[in-house]
Scaffold this active site. Structure first.
Site, PDB file in Angstrom:
ATOM      1  N   GLU A   2      -3.253  -9.101   2.740  1.00 53.67           N
ATOM      2  CA  GLU A   2      -3.113  -9.715   4.112  1.00 53.67           C
ATOM      3  C   GLU A   2      -4.324  -9.320   4.746  1.00 53.67           C
ATOM      4  O   GLU A   2      -4.567  -9.933   5.846  1.00 53.67           O
ATOM      5  CB  GLU A   2      -1.762  -8.997   4.626  1.00 53.67           C
TER       6      GLU A   2
ATOM      7  N   HIS B  86      -4.295  -4.682  -0.296  1.00 49.32           N
ATOM      8  CA  HIS B  86      -4.233  -5.463   1.029  1.00 49.32           C
ATOM      9  C   HIS B  86      -4.527  -6.793   1.108  1.00 49.32           C
ATOM     10  O   HIS B  86      -5.411  -7.215   1.718  1.00 49.32           O
ATOM     11  CB  HIS B  86      -4.767  -4.941   2.133  1.00 49.32           C
TER      12      HIS B  86
ATOM     13  N   CYS C 155       0.862  -1.220  -0.166  1.00 51.90           N
ATOM     14  CA  CYS C 155      -0.084  -0.004   0.126  1.00 51.90           C
ATOM     15  C   CYS C 155       0.836   1.249   0.045  1.00 51.90           C
ATOM     16  O   CYS C 155       1.651   1.495  -1.152  1.00 51.90           O
ATOM     17  CB  CYS C 155      -0.971   0.062   1.113  1.00 51.90           C
TER      18      CYS C 155
END
Length: 302
Positions: free
Chosen positions: A237, A235, A142
């Site tokens: 994750e 993202h 990011c």
């Protein structure tokens, strides 16, 4: 893990043409097993949540991985207890004489600031310069990805008319890239940011490969210098509820942020969202650890 076959086996060429990773006996003899040392520069405000997000993905491979957490010395976190930071984190001054097989630089809630106005920017540039010689491969996420694009290649960011938040479809542009092995032709991934980079600007830099992008969310996965720098603007994750938590937090602060797109069932914030990107998140981190860290790092750093 790779297939180990004799170096002169005719099937080797066929397998490589099909993008199947193979290892010959000569190379295998020179690769003794040892743990991989991964350094995580955690710039996110809620550090413990980010730790869980990343460790879940890093721990789901056959490789043994040693994790070290890094904090900035020039910025004090307001959302994580000093005791937690003191116990589990180190500073750059304490690790700059070490070598690491891999590193992760997270996002940070500072995207609306010019890079030079971020209070730890000078420290971050020192760290990014250090990664060129002391880290085999660095994964930037990011804002961390935008910072890397700006520092390494002079590619700037721009502010979006409204926050890019939601689950977006992405296309794979280079199926031969090891980072995307096993990916579907299109896949979903979360984004949560106020800024972006121009695709046209990326294409002016042949050293930066655009591996995946979204029509709605823009450039997504980029690689440079043979994977020494990897930039991901979204993202993968994130957990299923992370965007909902961010949306609720921002609204409670009176911020006029849009509801995450393609996220809540029937666009109803009262309904629990589904995780539709988990498998590709695990695959990307597994590919990164295997092909860009484990297969490339020396057994003993000089």
């Amino acid at each position: 893990m790779p297939i180990k076959i004799p170096k002169q086996l005719p099937a080797r060429e066929i397998l490589e043409e099909e993008n199947i990773f193979v290892m010959d006996e000569d190379r295998a003899k020179n690769q003794d097993i040892r743990p991989l040392n991964i350094l995580i520069l955690n710039l996110m405000p809620e550090k413990e949540k980010t730790e869980a997000h990343l460790l879940r993905l890093l721990g789901n491979t056959p490789l043994q991985v040693n994790i070290s957490f890094l904090k900035t010395a020039t910025h004090q976190s307001k959302n994580t207890s000093p005791m937690h930071l003191e116990q589990f984190y180190t500073t750059f001054a304490q690790v700059k004489n070490r070598k690491f097989d891999g590193m992760i630089v997270t996002g940070a809630p500072v995207e609306l600031l010019d890079f030079e106005h971020v209070d730890y920017w000078e420290e971050l540039t020192e760290i990014m310069a250090w990664t060129k010689t002391n880290v085999t491969s660095t994964l930037h996420i990011c804002w961390g990805a935008q910072a890397a694009l700006f520092y390494h290649f002079g590619i700037g960011k721009y502010e979006l008319p409204e926050k890019c938040s939601g689950i977006y479809a992405h296309e794979v542009h280079d199926r031969t890239e090891k980072l995307l092995r096993g990916f579907d032709d299109t896949f979903l991934a979360p984004h949560s940011r106020h800024t972006d980079v121009y695709k046209e600007e990326l294409l002016k830099h042949p050293e930066v490969k655009l591996l995946s992008s979204s029509e709605e969310a823009g450039p997504f996965i980029m690689s440079a210098n043979g994977g020494k720098q990897i930039m991901i603007t979204g993202h993968l994750e994130y957990e299923a509820a992370t965007l909902a938590e961010e949306y609720t937090r921002d609204r409670s602060r009176g911020l006029q942020v849009p509801m995450p797109k393609h996220y809540f069932p029937n666009d109803d914030p009262g309904r629990e969202p589904f995780n539709k990107w988990r498998s590709h998140a695990h695959l990307l981190f597994s590919n990164w650890l295997n092909y860009y860290v484990y297969q490339e790092t020396p057994f003993e750093w000089d």
